[in-house]
Scaffold this active site. Structure first.
Site, PDB file in Angstrom:
ATOM      1  N   LYS A  36      72.269  21.622  48.612  1.00  0.00           N
ATOM      2  CA  LYS A  36      72.010  22.820  47.803  1.00  0.00           C
ATOM      3  C   LYS A  36      72.460  24.067  48.567  1.00  0.00           C
ATOM      4  O   LYS A  36      72.825  24.000  49.744  1.00  0.00           O
ATOM      5  CB  LYS A  36      70.515  22.889  47.471  1.00  0.00           C
ATOM      6  CG  LYS A  36      69.600  22.877  48.685  1.00  0.00           C
ATOM      7  CD  LYS A  36      68.158  22.713  48.287  1.00  0.00           C
ATOM      8  CE  LYS A  36      67.269  22.659  49.528  1.00  0.00           C
ATOM      9  NZ  LYS A  36      65.853  22.517  49.191  1.00  0.00           N
ATOM     10  N   ARG A 130      54.118  23.610  44.957  1.00  0.00           N
ATOM     11  CA  ARG A 130      55.382  24.227  44.580  1.00  0.00           C
ATOM     12  C   ARG A 130      55.803  23.535  43.298  1.00  0.00           C
ATOM     13  O   ARG A 130      55.076  23.588  42.316  1.00  0.00           O
ATOM     14  CB  ARG A 130      56.395  24.073  45.723  1.00  0.00           C
ATOM     15  CG  ARG A 130      57.599  24.993  45.611  1.00  0.00           C
ATOM     16  CD  ARG A 130      58.506  24.913  46.839  1.00  0.00           C
ATOM     17  NE  ARG A 130      59.086  23.590  47.029  1.00  0.00           N
ATOM     18  CZ  ARG A 130      60.030  23.306  47.944  1.00  0.00           C
ATOM     19  NH1 ARG A 130      60.459  24.271  48.759  1.00  0.00           N
ATOM     20  NH2 ARG A 130      60.514  22.095  48.070  1.00  0.00           N
ATOM     21  N   TYR A 247      75.463  53.510  65.273  1.00  0.00           N
ATOM     22  CA  TYR A 247      74.437  54.218  64.507  1.00  0.00           C
ATOM     23  C   TYR A 247      73.181  54.444  65.336  1.00  0.00           C
ATOM     24  O   TYR A 247      72.731  53.557  66.069  1.00  0.00           O
ATOM     25  CB  TYR A 247      74.058  53.413  63.260  1.00  0.00           C
ATOM     26  CG  TYR A 247      75.054  53.490  62.134  1.00  0.00           C
ATOM     27  CD1 TYR A 247      75.455  54.713  61.616  1.00  0.00           C
ATOM     28  CD2 TYR A 247      75.579  52.334  61.583  1.00  0.00           C
ATOM     29  CE1 TYR A 247      76.362  54.784  60.567  1.00  0.00           C
ATOM     30  CE2 TYR A 247      76.486  52.386  60.534  1.00  0.00           C
ATOM     31  CZ  TYR A 247      76.874  53.623  60.035  1.00  0.00           C
ATOM     32  OH  TYR A 247      77.773  53.675  58.994  1.00  0.00           O
ATOM     33  N   MET A 295      77.240  47.635  59.590  1.00  0.00           N
ATOM     34  CA  MET A 295      77.692  47.118  58.295  1.00  0.00           C
ATOM     35  C   MET A 295      78.650  45.943  58.476  1.00  0.00           C
ATOM     36  O   MET A 295      78.221  44.804  58.475  1.00  0.00           O
ATOM     37  CB  MET A 295      78.326  48.242  57.462  1.00  0.00           C
ATOM     38  CG  MET A 295      78.820  47.819  56.088  1.00  0.00           C
ATOM     39  SD  MET A 295      77.478  47.229  55.024  1.00  0.00           S
ATOM     40  CE  MET A 295      78.359  46.856  53.531  1.00  0.00           C
TER      41      MET A 295
END
Length: 349
Positions: A36, A130, A247, A295
């Site tokens: 998955k 769940r 930053y 970023m």
């Protein structure tokens, strides 16, 4: 015209296959594979291909969208959708060899109404609360009339060997298995395989362990790393002593130094949490992170004797257990958050 990427996922197919084979040897029954989340971020189609070569025949995905990308006419493979069967999924499911994992009375009624003779799997909740039928629902006759290949449950605390819920879930699952309503029974996930053979039953469903994650400390000597990150230098520059980098000016150079700006960042699963902890390597030499992740870029400090220039490739340390400890992120988050900008290079390393 094809454009190359400044980012690579270097994926070891031999390690992936060896991990499945090691887990398969440990299990008392058979070993499947959770593929998955796009094969835990590594590409589900290629992952299934190599695991099938290793001998795996039972595969599990989350949704029917994931199943559509993998469905095939291969009779040797079993593919199951863990998140069940919505009304919207019926059209595809009824014309596919993919099996739903039925998780609720409504899903069971839906399947009985349209495909009572088609194989399915069933999830029963044994204590995780769940997905799954309750123990009472599973024993009420609700499953009568279904052609069930696998009855599944999922361990909540298998990575904590002494947790009392493990034994409680095992006892409940034994009750299910004693009813013999399915061909096979499946309880153990990656960590559950390492609890004991009592948890193995007919089919184990590892995920994280296949991809080089360590579900428990004792798996360190058994499992091999599968994933490595490589990033290209956009620029190499000199920075004077006492200058800030990045930053927030959180890093100030203690002396005149050279740095490399590497093309990797948030969208590539390299998070701000690596600040002051992460590093890259060139020619085996450690280059620590200098400043925050920016970023789509990181800055690494270059040791004086290291030769580097624009366009050079650096390996970005991404050892899953170490990266998890450094950042506080789980190994699952690190793997599945790798993003889509990498060029995947599968090789036998």
């Amino acid at each position: 015209m094809q454009i190359s990427s400044p980012l690579r996922l270097e994926l070891d197919k031999s390690a992936l296959m060896a991990n499945w084979q090691s887990l398969n040897r440990i299990t008392a029954g058979h070993c499947g594979a959770a593929i998955k989340a796009n094969g835990y971020g590594l590409g589900a189609e290629r992952v299934r291909h190599y695991l099938a070569q290793a001998g795996c025949r039972d595969f599990f995905v989350s949704s029917w969208d994931e199943a559509r990308l993998l469905d095939s006419s291969e009779k040797d493979f079993s593919l199951s959708v863990l998140h069940g069967l919505r009304e919207d999924d019926l059209g595809y499911a009824l014309n596919s060899s993919v099996k739903p994992v039925l998780c609720s009375p409504a899903m069971i009624a839906r399947w009985k109404a349209h495909a009572p003779n088609h194989p399915c799997d069933v999830m029963v909740d044994t204590g995780m609360n769940r997905l799954g039928l309750s123990m009472e629902e599973a024993g009420s006759g609700l499953l009568d009339g279904l052609s069930i290949d696998n009855i599944l449950s999922h361990l909540a605390c298998a990575d904590e060997a002494d947790h009392p819920l493990n034994q409680k879930q095992l006892e409940r699952f034994r009750i299910l298995a004693a009813r013999k309503q399915a061909k096979r029974y499946s309880l153990a996930n990656s960590a559950g395989i390492f609890l004991s053979k009592d948890y193995h039953f007919d089919l184990a469903r590892p995920g994280l362990a296949l991809y080089g994650g360590l579900p428990v400390p004792q798996s360190k000597d058994i499992l091999k790393p599968v994933v490595a990150i490589a990033a290209q230098a956009i620029q190499v520059r000199e920075v004077s002593s006492g200058e800030a980098i990045g930053y927030g000016a959180c890093f100030v150079t203690p002396k005149k130094m050279r740095v490399a700006i590497l093309h990797v960042g948030y969208a590539d699963g390299y998070w701000r949490a690596f600040f002051e902890k992460g590093h890259a390597r060139k020619d085996g030499v450690i280059c620590p992170l200098a400043g925050r992740v920016s970023m789509d870029m990181i800055t690494v400090a270059l040791p004086d004797a290291l030769t580097a220039q624009e366009g050079d490739w650096f390996s970005v340390d991404f050892d899953l257990p170490s990266a998890s400890q450094q950042t506080g992120l789980s190994q699952y988050e690190l793997l599945t958050g790798l993003g889509h900008r990498y060029q995947s290079v599968w090789q036998a390393i």
